[in-house]
Enzyme design. Structure first.
Site, mmCIF file in Angstrom:
data_model
loop_
_atom_site.group_PDB
_atom_site.id
_atom_site.type_symbol
_atom_site.label_atom_id
_atom_site.label_comp_id
_atom_site.label_asym_id
_atom_site.label_seq_id
_atom_site.Cartn_x
_atom_site.Cartn_y
_atom_site.Cartn_z
ATOM 1 C CG ASN A 92 41.780 46.562 40.942
ATOM 2 O OD1 ASN A 92 40.799 47.652 41.365
ATOM 3 N ND2 ASN A 92 42.733 46.628 41.801
ATOM 4 C CB CYS A 93 40.162 40.886 37.902
ATOM 5 S SG CYS A 93 39.883 39.537 36.699
ATOM 6 N N GLY A 94 37.585 42.359 36.022
ATOM 7 C CA GLY A 94 36.113 42.253 35.847
ATOM 8 C C GLY A 94 35.878 40.648 35.456
ATOM 9 N NE ARG A 131 34.505 44.796 38.285
ATOM 10 C CZ ARG A 131 35.612 45.091 37.759
ATOM 11 N NH1 ARG A 131 36.841 45.448 37.970
ATOM 12 N NH2 ARG A 131 35.569 45.558 36.164
#
Length: 137
Positions: free
Chosen positions: A10-12, A15
């Protein structure tokens, strides 16, 4: 050694870091640390490997940091590690471990120094272009 990433999908930043690993030809072991948190011993080992303090690993945004008063300078390293064990969301991410060391990869391009064949050019999710001088040409 196969690279390892403590990842939050859920963390850019997490990712982007994973994508940079893959773009560099790596197939890392991915540990979603909110699902499978590290043991206390492993967390202390990671902190030591990264050469940082527990306070430097604490995540503030989107966590119970303020509610738990973790900014109190009187709190010991053990107390901060206890808080991260009780609330894994407090562990900042992504953490990457390779045979070249361990690092909190914020910003995500910090991962490139840990790789044998880092990608020379990478476009992050937000469109930011990363040019890595040490990468393959």
């Amino acid at each position: 050694m196969k690279p390892l990433i403590y990842h939050n999908p859920n963390c850019g930043t997490s990712r982007n870091t994973l994508a940079m690993l893959e773009a560099s030809g790596e197939t890392p072991e991915v540990i979603e640390y909110l699902v499978t948190p590290p043991s206390r011993q492993r967390l202390i080992e990671l902190i030591s490997m990264m050469g940082i303090t527990p306070r430097e690993l604490l995540r503030h945004k989107g966590t119970p940091y303020d509610e738990l008063n973790l900014g109190d300078p009187a709190l010991t390293d053990d107390q901060l590690v206890d808080a991260m064990m009780e609330h894994p969301i407090l562990i900042n991410r992504p953490i990457v471990v390779t045979d070249r060391g361990a690092r909190l990869c914020r910003p995500s391009e910090r991962v490139l120094d840990l790789l044998a064949n880092p990608v020379a050019l990478f476009t992050k999710e937000d469109g930011e272009i990363i040019r890595y001088a040490g990468g393959a040409q």
